[in-house]
Design a protein around this motif. Structure first.
Motif, PDB file in Angstrom:
ATOM      1  N   GLN A  83       0.813  -1.161   0.108  1.00 57.37           N
ATOM      2  CA  GLN A  83       0.228   0.199  -0.177  1.00 57.37           C
ATOM      3  C   GLN A  83       0.601   1.306  -0.225  1.00 57.37           C
ATOM      4  OE1 GLN A  83      -2.914   0.628   3.466  1.00 57.37           O
ATOM      5  NE2 GLN A  83      -3.793   1.737   1.645  1.00 57.37           N
ATOM      6  N   MET A  84       1.744   1.231   0.762  1.00 55.59           N
ATOM      7  CA  MET A  84       2.639   2.118   0.750  1.00 55.59           C
ATOM      8  C   MET A  84       3.048   2.800  -0.334  1.00 55.59           C
ATOM      9  SD  MET A  84       4.505   2.477   4.871  1.00 55.59           S
ATOM     10  CE  MET A  84       4.859   1.033   4.657  1.00 55.59           C
ATOM     11  N   PHE A  85       4.084   1.362  -1.082  1.00 52.78           N
ATOM     12  CA  PHE A  85       4.535   1.564  -2.223  1.00 52.78           C
ATOM     13  C   PHE A  85       3.672   2.431  -4.018  1.00 52.78           C
ATOM     14  CE2 PHE A  85       6.909   0.353  -6.761  1.00 52.78           C
ATOM     15  CZ  PHE A  85       8.258   0.324  -6.477  1.00 52.78           C
ATOM     16  N   ALA A  86       1.990   1.345  -3.356  1.00 52.76           N
ATOM     17  CA  ALA A  86       1.054   2.023  -4.697  1.00 52.76           C
ATOM     18  C   ALA A  86       1.060   3.882  -4.470  1.00 52.76           C
ATOM     19  CB  ALA A  86       0.186   1.271  -3.837  1.00 52.76           C
ATOM     20  N   GLY A  87       0.822   4.029  -2.767  1.00 50.42           N
ATOM     21  CA  GLY A  87       1.231   5.739  -2.883  1.00 50.42           C
ATOM     22  C   GLY A  87       2.155   6.271  -3.202  1.00 50.42           C
ATOM     23  N   THR A  88       2.955   5.919  -3.483  1.00 49.92           N
ATOM     24  CA  THR A  88       4.643   6.865  -3.605  1.00 49.92           C
ATOM     25  C   THR A  88       4.438   6.568  -5.284  1.00 49.92           C
ATOM     26  OG1 THR A  88       5.516   5.384  -2.313  1.00 49.92           O
ATOM     27  CG2 THR A  88       7.225   6.643  -4.158  1.00 49.92           C
ATOM     28  N   CYS A  89       3.788   5.195  -6.209  1.00 45.93           N
ATOM     29  CA  CYS A  89       3.554   5.140  -7.184  1.00 45.93           C
ATOM     30  C   CYS A  89       2.330   6.153  -8.241  1.00 45.93           C
ATOM     31  CB  CYS A  89       3.311   3.899  -7.915  1.00 45.93           C
ATOM     32  SG  CYS A  89       4.297   3.096  -8.119  1.00 45.93           S
ATOM     33  N   LEU A  90       1.618   7.079  -6.976  1.00 46.59           N
ATOM     34  CA  LEU A  90       0.823   8.042  -7.414  1.00 46.59           C
ATOM     35  C   LEU A  90       1.372   8.942  -6.940  1.00 46.59           C
ATOM     36  CD1 LEU A  90      -2.076   6.553  -5.484  1.00 46.59           C
ATOM     37  CD2 LEU A  90      -2.018   6.354  -8.100  1.00 46.59           C
ATOM     38  N   LYS A  91       2.151   9.504  -6.154  1.00 43.80           N
ATOM     39  CA  LYS A  91       2.784  10.669  -6.429  1.00 43.80           C
ATOM     40  C   LYS A  91       3.745  10.793  -7.483  1.00 43.80           C
ATOM     41  CE  LYS A  91       6.817  12.625  -4.131  1.00 43.80           C
ATOM     42  NZ  LYS A  91       5.662  13.827  -3.921  1.00 43.80           N
ATOM     43  N   GLY A  92       4.230   9.463  -8.373  1.00 44.92           N
ATOM     44  CA  GLY A  92       4.561  10.060  -9.299  1.00 44.92           C
ATOM     45  C   GLY A  92       3.716   9.755 -10.198  1.00 44.92           C
ATOM     46  N   MET A  93       2.772   9.625 -10.936  1.00 47.16           N
ATOM     47  CA  MET A  93       1.584  10.112 -11.282  1.00 47.16           C
ATOM     48  C   MET A  93       1.121  11.416 -11.109  1.00 47.16           C
ATOM     49  SD  MET A  93      -0.145   5.978 -11.294  1.00 47.16           S
ATOM     50  CE  MET A  93      -1.701   6.707 -12.139  1.00 47.16           C
TER      51      MET A  93
END
Length: 914
Positions: free
Chosen positions: A593-603
């Motif tokens: 979940q935290m890694f998915a949140g980091t990916c959303l930052k990149g998006m």
């Protein structure tokens, strides 16, 4: 999802509001900033039509004006006065326990053109509508106030007659019974003390008075009525003021008396005070006035006919007064009954008119007869706004055309608006409570709709308890339409808003319970356990016995088909197994979940074209989190999928002639190979001759390095800690070259930190310098001020970036540990359920039937109070924290501006809720 239950079957359908509803929910709606120019005479109709659409948010173009300097302030005041009258009507209806009748569905009401009398039409303008409402409500208010005033007056008169009647009856009874008895007892007492003395008692009977005693010795009296609540204080005050030189008697009034001002029933009592001094009389009157006691003058109690006549006359007046009072109450009731049928509809009309004039106050009059307004509108509805404005002008036959046009940039910051439905609304409010997403920023609510109930289920996982929660959600869905049209309390309204969330939470709790194979702390042997204890069929298993698999390791028959094997619930190492399992899945879910949140930052960075943020914030964050934390997840899965029985067996010495030789558990290449037996006569499965002094690394054929050499399962916590404490070495590797790869990953993690810390501030400072040079070439300004501003801006950037870097690096560690609450709460839930079952049920089942019923009552009560109430709230709050802190802080700024449309529906709904 909509649940239609009335047919007896649960059907699930997706509410469609467009082909890409979920994609639209991912980012907020596109907004346009428009300028609106309307004719002043048609402004009211334009705003009335726009209020029905609810797609525009006006900007205040008169921020320098106070509310009392606005153009339409008089109309707003008139609406406020109408609201005051309607609140007065509502309070009067509450006195008769009359509930205000609903004005119907808000949507249908908003689309109607309602006039004061209740008919539909377009004959009345806004001013005419206010005037007709004012005349109508003024008449009702005047009538109701007159009735209230008359009722208060009648109630006061009626209470006085009731109190006088009670005073007469109580005083006559006292003089007929208590006074002669007290006088005789005092005379007897005086005669006993001194037979020759000529003393008189405090009270004398009629016979003594008729015999010629001195009339000057008769006592005066004050009678009246005082509140029972003030009785003690009243008596104490009289005693202190007169120093005990009086005689007080009380008698309660059985029937409570209505207070004419508040309408509350008040308990009162009759008092009579005897005294013998004019100064005492003055004090008693002041005390009665201070305590609000009503004094009444009585005739001479010795004159019985006069007393009876006064009682009869007062009783007749009491009947007449009661008749008039009841008639007044009936008239008030019928008037309030009529008002209760229309008050809510009138309130909605006034709210609409007030909203129109409040919005018109935001317009600016640049040209005489024309009004100009600006505001945000949802881009896809801009044509509807134009049509509404044009329609209002055409209905008024206005020669001056209207204008709705987009304002070119630069704009203010656009507000954020998401199109939601019944299912998604609760999750969107869930996120908005923490903060509003920025305009077109990735919306956390889209992911929260799936992850929040899932993580709740991980913590609350139990088939039985989850079923109760799921049924509670279905009950709320069953009564959805009923509750939509009902005024609910704050807590009930919150549960109604989250009805789909509660249902999903119950569903995922059941799902997690099936994975844990946990139902009220008991395992369900649905498919037959794959393990067996010796003697379990006979009902006796020795302490410390080890269960054996019923099929060969690795075969399909040796694996429980779904979830965990129920035999773990009766094993001695149950807690050790479940701790290890739940701890690992908690870490896995958290890191994902935290890694998915980091990916959303990149998006977000890609979407907004922020290349510096993408390459020098997002990429270093991914490098850091992947090299340490995602790698941790990979190690967990590797440890799960590796056949450690075969690996450990490959480093174990066997006698070639023994029973263990040739076991199918060993799956190494080449099968079992007999060694030359040059050592102690034993061999490893791959043909190494054991000497008895060999360590695991010598006997293991993998050659992965370390003390285990790949044949010994590692302690993952120790492995992860040693990545930083002992770089370049791995004591218990799982694959070849693990130490080298971990050293490389550690270097990547260390390299990403300075990039994250310094790269963005440096590049921003270079951009700022280049911009400053270009600006200096164009305009020659003060060089010292420019350099000072540059240093100040660069310092702020460095400080901000340092805070963000520290927060991310330390946050990844602390947030990963925070996800262990998934394991902790799941463990606490299962252990509490087990304790309640063992102590409340198992300990009473073998006693007798009464003890069993009593134990079940305790079990049901504790389960409901602790697990179905407190633990649900606890798991809800912890899942809430995981989303607000651990997940959303990776990409969510939460500093957006919420779109607050000019919408009649929203205004009415908010007013009804408050």
């Amino acid at each position: 999802f909509f649940f239609f239950l009335r047919s007896g079957v649960v059907r699930v359908s997706l509410p469609v509001q467009g082909p890409f509803i979920m994609a639209r929910w991912f980012r907020s709606e596109f907004m346009e900033y428009i300028s609106l120019i309307v004719n002043e005479d048609a402004a009211h109709d334009c705003l009335a039509d726009l209020g029905k659409l609810g797609v525009i948010q006006f900007t205040d173009l008169n921020p320098d004006l106070t509310p009392f300097q606005r153009r339409y302030v008089s109309y707003v005041k008139r609406c406020d006065e109408l609201e005051r009258k309607l609140r007065f009507f509502g309070n009067e209806c509450d006195k008769f326990d009359l509930s205000l009748e609903s004005a119907g569905n808000v949507d249908s009401f908003v689309q109607q053109t309602t006039v004061a009398g209740g008919s539909l039409g377009k004959d009345q303008t806004g001013t005419q509508l206010l005037e007709s409402l004012e005349v109508e409500l003024e008449g009702y208010e005047t009538q109701l106030k007159e009735l209230n005033s008359y009722s208060e007056k009648l109630t006061t008169e009626y209470n006085e007659k009731v109190e006088l009647q009670e005073v007469l009856e109580k005083a006559r009874r006292f003089f007929m019974t208590d006074a002669p008895r007290l006088a005789v007892s005092e005379l007897t007492a005086a005669g006993t003390k001194d037979p020759n003395a000529k003393e008189e008692g405090l009270l004398r009977s009629e016979e003594e008075a008729m015999k010629g005693h001195d009339m000057d010795m008769r006592f005066s009296s004050v009678t009246g009525v005082v509140s029972t609540e003030e009785k003690s204080r009243f008596e104490r005050m009289i005693f202190r003021a007169t120093r005990g030189n009086c005689y007080v008697r009380f008698a309660p009034i059985k029937q409570p008396i209505t207070d004419p001002q508040t309408g509350q029933l008040v308990e009162k009592c009759v008092f009579i005070v005897f005294y013998k001094s004019l100064s005492i009389e003055a004090k008693l009157k002041k005390i009665c006035d201070a305590f609000g006691a009503h004094r009444y003058s009585l005739p001479d109690m010795d004159d019985a006919p006069a007393t009876d006549r006064m009682l009869t006359e007062n009783a007749q007046e009491l009947v007449d007064s009661r008749t008039v009072l009841l008639k007044n109450q009936d008239t008030r009731f019928r008037l309030c009954q009529m008002l209760s049928q229309h008050t809510e509809r009138w309130t909605w009309i006034v709210l609409k008119e007030k909203a129109v004039y409040h919005s018109l106050n935001m317009f600016k009059s640049d040209v005489s007869g024309m009004l100009r307004g600006e505001g945000w509108v949802i881009a896809e509805h801009i044509n509807e706004v134009r049509d509404s404005v044009d329609k209002a002008h055409s209905n008024m036959d206005m020669a001056m055309p209207s204008l709705v046009d987009q304002v070119p940039k630069p704009w203010p910051t656009p507000p954020t608006h998401f199109t939601t439905n019944k299912f998604t609304y609760g999750y969107q409010e869930f996120v908005n409570t923490y903060g509003i997403p920025r305009y077109r920023e990735a919306n956390p609510a889209l992911f929260t709709a799936a992850t929040f109930p899932f993580l709740f289920g991980v913590m609350y996982g139990d088939i039985g308890h989850g079923t109760f929660l799921f049924c509670a959600g279905l009950y709320l869905l069953w009564n959805e339409k009923k509750h939509d049209n009902t005024k609910l309390g704050e807590m009930a309204a919150g549960m109604h808003m989250g009805r789909y969330m509660i249902t999903m939470m119950g569903f995922f709790a059941i799902y997690a319970g099936t994975i844990y194979n946990d139902c009220f702390s008991l395992g369900i042997n649905a498919f037959g356990s794959r393990w067996s204890f010796y003697g379990q069929d006979e009902g006796y298993v020795e302490e410390g016995a080890i269960a054996e698999p019923i099929a060969e390791y690795g075969s399909s028959e040796s694996v429980y088909p779904y979830g965990l094997d129920p035999i773990w619930h009766v094993s001695a190492n149950e807690l050790l197994f479940f701790n290890s399992y739940k701890m690992k899945i908690s870490v896995i879910f958290g890191i994902i979940q935290m890694f998915a949140g980091t990916c959303l930052k990149g998006m977000n960075a890609l979407y907004f074209g922020e290349k510096i943020d993408f390459f020098f914030e997002f990429i270093p964050m991914v490098m850091f989190s992947s090299s340490l934390f995602v790698y941790m997840v990979v190690l967990i899965f590797m440890k799960w999928i590796i056949n450690w029985d075969s690996r450990m067996m490959s480093a174990t010495c066997f006698n070639p002639d023994g029973d263990g030789w040739g076991s199918d558990a060993y799956t190494g290449d080449g099968g079992w190979i007999v060694c030359d037996q040059s050592g102690d006569g034993t061999c490893t499965p791959w043909g190494y001759s054991c000497s008895g002094y060999d360590d695991t690394a010598d006997k293991c054929p993998l050659n992965y390095g370390g003390s285990g050499d790949g044949c010994q399962p590692p302690n993952l916590i120790t492995t992860l800690i040693n990545i930083a404490l002992q770089p370049g070495s791995c004591d218990e590797p799982m694959y070849f070259g693990q130490a080298t790869i971990q050293l490389f990953l550690l270097g990547v993690a260390f390299l990403s930190v300075p990039i994250l810390l310094l790269a963005k501030p440096y590049l921003l400072s270079q951009q700022h310098t280049a911009h400053a040079i270009t600006h200096h070439d164009e305009e020659h300004g003060d060089d010292e001020d420019e350099e000072e501003d540059e240093e100040h801006g660069f310092g702020e950037i460095v400080i901000h970036q340092a805070i963000e870097t520290i927060e991310f690096v330390l946050g990844m560690v602390s947030n990963t540990a925070s996800y262990l609450r998934l394991w902790a709460l799941s463990l606490a839930h299962s252990e509490l359920a087990g304790v309640f079952w063992e102590k409340a049920m198992l300990s009473t089942l073998n006693v007798n039937w009464f003890a069993a019923y009593f134990g079940f009552a305790i079990f049901a009560g504790t389960t409901f109070g602790v697990l179905l109430m407190m633990d649900v709230l606890e798991c809800f709050l912890h899942a809430l924290r995981l989303h607000w802190v651990e997940f959303q802080n990776k990409f969510f700024y939460a500093d957006g501006v919420r779109f607050s449309p000019y919408s009649f529906k929203q205004i009415i709904v908010d007013s009804s809720a408050s």
